[in-house]
Design an enzyme around this catalytic site. Structure first.
Site, mmCIF file in Angstrom:
data_model
loop_
_atom_site.group_PDB
_atom_site.id
_atom_site.type_symbol
_atom_site.label_atom_id
_atom_site.label_comp_id
_atom_site.label_asym_id
_atom_site.label_seq_id
_atom_site.Cartn_x
_atom_site.Cartn_y
_atom_site.Cartn_z
ATOM 1 N N THR A 34 0.817 -1.212 0.000
ATOM 2 C CA THR A 34 0.000 0.000 0.000
ATOM 3 C C THR A 34 0.850 1.261 0.000
ATOM 4 O O THR A 34 0.437 2.299 -0.525
ATOM 5 C CB THR A 34 -0.950 -0.033 1.220
ATOM 6 O OG1 THR A 34 -1.840 -1.131 1.039
ATOM 7 C CG2 THR A 34 -1.757 1.232 1.361
ATOM 8 N N TYR A 47 -8.271 1.141 -3.811
ATOM 9 C CA TYR A 47 -6.955 1.422 -4.380
ATOM 10 C C TYR A 47 -6.296 0.123 -4.793
ATOM 11 O O TYR A 47 -6.735 -0.967 -4.437
ATOM 12 C CB TYR A 47 -6.076 2.167 -3.367
ATOM 13 C CG TYR A 47 -5.616 1.295 -2.229
ATOM 14 C CD1 TYR A 47 -6.419 1.053 -1.126
ATOM 15 C CD2 TYR A 47 -4.365 0.677 -2.269
ATOM 16 C CE1 TYR A 47 -6.001 0.232 -0.095
ATOM 17 C CE2 TYR A 47 -3.936 -0.139 -1.238
ATOM 18 C CZ TYR A 47 -4.758 -0.352 -0.151
ATOM 19 O OH TYR A 47 -4.349 -1.168 0.860
ATOM 20 N N SER A 80 1.353 -7.482 -0.742
ATOM 21 C CA SER A 80 2.075 -8.522 0.001
ATOM 22 C C SER A 80 1.218 -9.757 0.237
ATOM 23 O O SER A 80 1.711 -10.775 0.718
ATOM 24 C CB SER A 80 2.639 -7.975 1.303
ATOM 25 O OG SER A 80 1.633 -7.796 2.262
ATOM 26 N N GLN A 81 -0.068 -9.703 -0.124
ATOM 27 C CA GLN A 81 -0.864 -10.932 -0.115
ATOM 28 C C GLN A 81 -0.326 -11.924 -1.154
ATOM 29 O O GLN A 81 -0.607 -13.123 -1.085
ATOM 30 C CB GLN A 81 -2.356 -10.634 -0.368
ATOM 31 C CG GLN A 81 -2.666 -9.894 -1.654
ATOM 32 C CD GLN A 81 -2.656 -8.377 -1.489
ATOM 33 O OE1 GLN A 81 -1.856 -7.831 -0.736
ATOM 34 N NE2 GLN A 81 -3.541 -7.679 -2.195
ATOM 35 N N THR A 113 1.609 -4.459 4.189
ATOM 36 C CA THR A 113 1.489 -4.755 5.615
ATOM 37 C C THR A 113 0.875 -6.135 5.899
ATOM 38 O O THR A 113 1.043 -6.664 6.986
ATOM 39 C CB THR A 113 0.642 -3.673 6.321
ATOM 40 O OG1 THR A 113 -0.669 -3.660 5.741
ATOM 41 C CG2 THR A 113 1.289 -2.317 6.222
ATOM 42 N N ASP A 114 0.172 -6.694 4.905
ATOM 43 C CA ASP A 114 -0.555 -7.952 5.175
ATOM 44 C C ASP A 114 0.373 -9.073 5.648
ATOM 45 O O ASP A 114 0.033 -9.823 6.558
ATOM 46 C CB ASP A 114 -1.301 -8.425 3.914
ATOM 47 C CG ASP A 114 -2.479 -7.529 3.554
ATOM 48 O OD1 ASP A 114 -2.779 -6.604 4.327
ATOM 49 O OD2 ASP A 114 -3.089 -7.760 2.491
ATOM 50 N N LYS A 186 0.239 -7.915 12.834
ATOM 51 C CA LYS A 186 -0.749 -6.953 12.337
ATOM 52 C C LYS A 186 -2.055 -7.253 13.055
ATOM 53 O O LYS A 186 -2.558 -8.379 12.997
ATOM 54 C CB LYS A 186 -0.905 -7.092 10.819
ATOM 55 C CG LYS A 186 -1.834 -6.046 10.216
ATOM 56 C CD LYS A 186 -1.916 -6.115 8.696
ATOM 57 C CE LYS A 186 -2.815 -5.016 8.162
ATOM 58 N NZ LYS A 186 -2.941 -5.024 6.695
ATOM 59 N N GLU A 307 -1.619 -29.668 27.440
ATOM 60 C CA GLU A 307 -2.892 -30.368 27.203
ATOM 61 C C GLU A 307 -2.719 -31.494 26.192
ATOM 62 O O GLU A 307 -3.508 -32.434 26.149
ATOM 63 C CB GLU A 307 -3.941 -29.375 26.681
ATOM 64 C CG GLU A 307 -4.678 -28.642 27.775
ATOM 65 C CD GLU A 307 -5.900 -27.925 27.228
ATOM 66 O OE1 GLU A 307 -6.944 -28.561 27.069
ATOM 67 O OE2 GLU A 307 -5.786 -26.707 26.956
HETATM 68 N N1 ASP Z 1 -2.777 -5.574 0.795
HETATM 69 C C1 ASP Z 1 -1.755 -4.603 1.065
HETATM 70 C C2 ASP Z 1 -0.431 -5.325 1.074
HETATM 71 O O1 ASP Z 1 -0.156 -6.043 1.988
HETATM 72 C C3 ASP Z 1 -2.034 -3.931 2.358
HETATM 73 C C4 ASP Z 1 -0.986 -2.959 2.830
HETATM 74 O O2 ASP Z 1 0.112 -2.853 2.340
HETATM 75 O O3 ASP Z 1 -1.289 -2.242 3.806
HETATM 76 O O4 ASP Z 1 0.313 -5.172 0.153
#
Ligand code: ASP
Length: 350
Positions: A34, A47, A80-81, A113-114, A186, A307
């Site tokens: 992002t 976006y 990053s997904q 961030t993912d 996250k 457990e």
């Molecule tokens: N889907 C985005 C990614 O991980 C989300 C982000 O960067 O905040 O590339």
């Protein structure tokens, strides 16, 4: 001009040159996310991640050139997904070259961030340098009103340029905080204040272009890691199975049938299985597919022989690693051994 004046000018020029060259050389590797995202309008929440290139990101934050001698390169430009093992291997190898052969003082990785926490942990185990490696991203695209990317990037370069961040392993720098690769998670889908260190908290913060460290991590990482990816072009296949009430054993069985090398359970509570899943896990372990028990709980360890009788079934307990990080350690562990006790030892140390 008299000789004395000339001497003063030459000395001043030399001092300026020394001061300039004394700035740490920080290389930014851009991977997308992002922070490089673009929306149709500045007010739009829709976006696409990974659109803007490295030079645009650098040009947006000229202030960081006072902190360091900054240059950049583009490795990939993806959300990053879509991060994968191949990019991880390329990234770790490239960072090792930059820090150990090309004389850079630090590396900043711009990243979505993912899966940032996963990449941070992978690099924490595979980068062979004490020099700072800082991951940074943003929650709002570069075109948004009040985009958080530029300030995050400025802080990340400040951290990378700081001697305070040497020897801490790979860090994430988000929302003024520094988080260690093992603890960082996250926690919120859309807020800027999304990265946390669980019960560990953040290990420091960046303020006014300066990094301040509050605590140091004790787990093994980077130069003390025994995992070497130099000659690897693929990683063992490890899948994650999510636990829930009345859980179907089908996903676990599918990984077994596809001959995965290992399976991590995102179990309920202290890494518990639903009974049908447990039966498949026992059979998988007997076939040499390593089972690692982790938890879907956001905090707390998955305890060994508590457990679940791990010693009896040769399962490994993930301890403080969440499922997605347990998967990474299991992949790297399987490049060295298939002995469950040795793998458990890795989980105790890393
Ligand atoms: N889907 C985005 C990614 O991980 C989300 C982000 O960067 O905040 O590339």
């Amino acid at each position: 001009m008299n000789t004395f004046r000339k001497l003063i000018l030459v000395t001043a020029a030399l001092l300026a040159a020394v001061t300039l060259s004394a700035k740490p050389r920080v290389r930014i590797i851009a991977t997308g996310g992002t922070i490089a995202g673009v929306s149709a309008t500045s007010a739009s929440s829709a976006y696409t991640a990974g659109q803007v290139g490295i030079q645009t990101l650098i040009d947006a934050v000229p202030q960081m050139l006072y902190l360091a001698d900054v240059s950049g390169e583009q490795l990939v430009n993806i959300g990053s997904q879509d991060m994968n093992d191949e990019v991880w291997l390329q990234l770790a190898k490239r960072i090792n070259v930059l820090l150990n052969e090309e004389g850079y003082d630090a590396v900043v990785v711009t990243h979505g961030t993912d899966t940032m926490e996963e990449t941070a942990y992978f690099l924490n185990l595979t980068v062979k340098s004490e020099k700072p490696v800082i991951l940074v991203g943003s929650m709002r695209p570069s075109t948004a009103i009040s985009a958080d990317g530029p300030a995050n990037l400025y802080n990340a370069v400040a951290a990378a340029a700081s001697p305070e961040c040497v020897g801490l392993g790979v860090l994430c720098c988000m929302n003024n905080q520094l988080l260690d690769a093992k603890s960082v998670i996250k926690t919120h889908t859309i807020d800027c204040d999304t990265f946390e260190g669980g019960k560990v908290g953040c290990i420091g913060y960046v303020y006014n272009g300066e990094a301040h460290i509050l605590q140091r991590v004790t787990n093994k990482h980077t130069v003390n890691s025994e995992f070497d990816i130099t000659r690897l072009d693929r990683l063992p296949r490890v899948g994650i199975v999510y636990g829930y009430a009345n859980c179907s054993p089908l996903p676990m069985q599918a990984f077994v049938d596809a001959h995965f090398d290992g399976i991590v359970l995102a179990g309920v509570g202290d890494g518990n299985f639903y009974k049908d899943v447990f039966d498949v896990a026992v059979a998988a372990q007997q076939r040499g597919i390593q089972i690692v028990r982790s938890s879907r709980c956001p905090t707390g360890p998955t305890c060994l022989n508590s457990e679940v009788d791990d010693a009896r079934y040769h399962f490994v307990a993930a301890l403080d690693l969440n499922p997605q990080k347990a998967r990474i350690l299991l992949m790297l562990a399987l490049t060295k051994t298939h002995d469950w006790q040795e793998i458990q030892q890795y989980f105790m140390e890393y």
